[in-house]
Scaffold this motif. Structure first.
Motif, PDB file in Angstrom:
ATOM      1  N   MET A   1      54.233 -53.258  12.759  1.00  0.00           N
ATOM      2  CA  MET A   1      53.550 -54.252  13.431  1.00  0.00           C
ATOM      3  C   MET A   1      52.576 -55.085  12.144  1.00  0.00           C
ATOM      4  O   MET A   1      52.445 -55.893  12.042  1.00  0.00           O
ATOM      5  CB  MET A   1      53.283 -55.262  14.301  1.00  0.00           C
ATOM      6  CG  MET A   1      53.954 -56.421  15.219  1.00  0.00           C
ATOM      7  SD  MET A   1      55.223 -57.470  14.730  1.00  0.00           S
ATOM      8  CE  MET A   1      55.354 -58.529  15.055  1.00  0.00           C
ATOM      9  N   ARG A   2      51.633 -54.301  12.736  1.00  0.00           N
ATOM     10  CA  ARG A   2      50.067 -54.529  11.994  1.00  0.00           C
ATOM     11  C   ARG A   2      50.133 -54.318  10.405  1.00  0.00           C
ATOM     12  O   ARG A   2      49.828 -55.562   9.699  1.00  0.00           O
ATOM     13  CB  ARG A   2      48.994 -53.784  12.328  1.00  0.00           C
ATOM     14  CG  ARG A   2      48.018 -54.100  11.811  1.00  0.00           C
ATOM     15  CD  ARG A   2      46.527 -52.550  12.992  1.00  0.00           C
ATOM     16  NE  ARG A   2      45.610 -53.448  12.510  1.00  0.00           N
ATOM     17  CZ  ARG A   2      44.926 -52.490  12.794  1.00  0.00           C
ATOM     18  NH1 ARG A   2      44.360 -52.157  13.836  1.00  0.00           N
ATOM     19  NH2 ARG A   2      43.106 -53.418  12.555  1.00  0.00           N
ATOM     20  N   THR A   3      50.810 -53.449  10.408  1.00  0.00           N
ATOM     21  CA  THR A   3      51.476 -53.258   8.330  1.00  0.00           C
ATOM     22  C   THR A   3      52.103 -54.560   7.645  1.00  0.00           C
ATOM     23  O   THR A   3      51.731 -55.323   7.091  1.00  0.00           O
ATOM     24  CB  THR A   3      52.040 -52.262   8.396  1.00  0.00           C
ATOM     25  OG1 THR A   3      51.240 -50.533   8.668  1.00  0.00           O
ATOM     26  CG2 THR A   3      51.655 -51.798   6.416  1.00  0.00           C
ATOM     27  N   TRP A   5      52.270 -57.547   8.951  1.00  0.00           N
ATOM     28  CA  TRP A   5      51.525 -58.496   8.974  1.00  0.00           C
ATOM     29  C   TRP A   5      50.569 -58.390   7.776  1.00  0.00           C
ATOM     30  O   TRP A   5      49.998 -59.764   7.135  1.00  0.00           O
ATOM     31  CB  TRP A   5      50.536 -58.752  10.245  1.00  0.00           C
ATOM     32  CG  TRP A   5      49.654 -59.536  10.696  1.00  0.00           C
ATOM     33  CD1 TRP A   5      48.909 -59.869  10.446  1.00  0.00           C
ATOM     34  CD2 TRP A   5      50.481 -61.446  11.085  1.00  0.00           C
ATOM     35  NE1 TRP A   5      48.139 -60.876  11.038  1.00  0.00           N
ATOM     36  CE2 TRP A   5      48.839 -61.851  10.880  1.00  0.00           C
ATOM     37  CE3 TRP A   5      51.525 -61.781  10.905  1.00  0.00           C
ATOM     38  CZ2 TRP A   5      49.265 -63.228  10.831  1.00  0.00           C
ATOM     39  CZ3 TRP A   5      51.537 -62.896  11.307  1.00  0.00           C
ATOM     40  CH2 TRP A   5      50.199 -64.272  11.269  1.00  0.00           C
ATOM     41  N   THR A   6      50.219 -57.397   7.663  1.00  0.00           N
ATOM     42  CA  THR A   6      48.801 -57.616   6.582  1.00  0.00           C
ATOM     43  C   THR A   6      49.872 -57.296   5.018  1.00  0.00           C
ATOM     44  O   THR A   6      49.165 -58.800   4.045  1.00  0.00           O
ATOM     45  CB  THR A   6      48.256 -55.994   6.275  1.00  0.00           C
ATOM     46  OG1 THR A   6      48.012 -55.266   8.072  1.00  0.00           O
ATOM     47  CG2 THR A   6      47.613 -55.905   5.773  1.00  0.00           C
ATOM     48  N   TRP A   9      50.241 -61.348   4.639  1.00  0.00           N
ATOM     49  CA  TRP A   9      49.608 -62.022   4.424  1.00  0.00           C
ATOM     50  C   TRP A   9      48.965 -61.435   2.621  1.00  0.00           C
ATOM     51  O   TRP A   9      48.295 -62.802   1.697  1.00  0.00           O
ATOM     52  CB  TRP A   9      48.009 -62.020   5.277  1.00  0.00           C
ATOM     53  CG  TRP A   9      48.000 -62.912   6.242  1.00  0.00           C
ATOM     54  CD1 TRP A   9      48.824 -62.414   7.688  1.00  0.00           C
ATOM     55  CD2 TRP A   9      47.774 -64.238   6.323  1.00  0.00           C
ATOM     56  NE1 TRP A   9      48.216 -63.424   8.528  1.00  0.00           N
ATOM     57  CE2 TRP A   9      48.575 -64.350   8.005  1.00  0.00           C
ATOM     58  CE3 TRP A   9      47.222 -65.148   5.287  1.00  0.00           C
ATOM     59  CZ2 TRP A   9      47.891 -65.716   8.166  1.00  0.00           C
ATOM     60  CZ3 TRP A   9      47.272 -66.070   5.956  1.00  0.00           C
ATOM     61  CH2 TRP A   9      47.621 -66.520   7.142  1.00  0.00           C
TER      62      TRP A   9
END
Length: 134
Positions: A1-3, A5-6, A9
């Motif tokens: 999930m973090r990847t 999101w990055t 952006w």
């Protein structure tokens, strides 16, 4: 999930950068049309000032909009008539349209041999005896 999101952006940030969009070939159609319009007007004015026929200008610069070329040509024609300006003869040949192969020159060694064949035989110097024929 973090990847995810990055990455999202990063894509949002990079999509606003005109330089990156140009490098990727992602040009805004409105901006491209405005650029081609301005280039066409400039080319048309230059063609008129150099005395080039509008039809020649269309064929040389086929990738530019004809309406823009004509508008630039017509504007320059009016300006030149109003100010009684003469045409300026071009010193260079017109550029080749995109996709046309340029003519390549023969290597220097081949040109030298061709030139040497056209030159007369060198005269013997006064202090040297002439060569005997075989």
């Amino acid at each position: 999930m973090r990847t995810l999101w990055t990455v999202s952006w990063l894509l949002v940030g990079l999509s606003g950068c005109d330089l990156i969009q140009q490098k990727l070939g992602l040009e805004n159609p409105v901006v491209k049309a405005a650029r081609l319009e301005a280039e066409g007007k400039a080319v048309g004015g230059g063609c008129r000032q150099s005395g080039r026929a509008i039809e020649d200008c269309y064929s040389i610069y086929s990738w530019l909009p004809k309406a823009a070329i004509y508008e630039g040509w017509r504007d320059m024609d009016g300006y030149m008539r109003e100010n009684k300006l003469q045409t300026v003869e071009p010193q260079l040949p017109p550029p080749q349209p995109p996709g046309v192969k340029k003519k390549t020159r023969a290597p220097a060694a081949v040109e030298t041999d061709a030139v040497a064949k056209d030159l007369p035989a060198a005269e013997p110097k006064a202090d040297q005896p002439p060569d005997k024929a075989h």
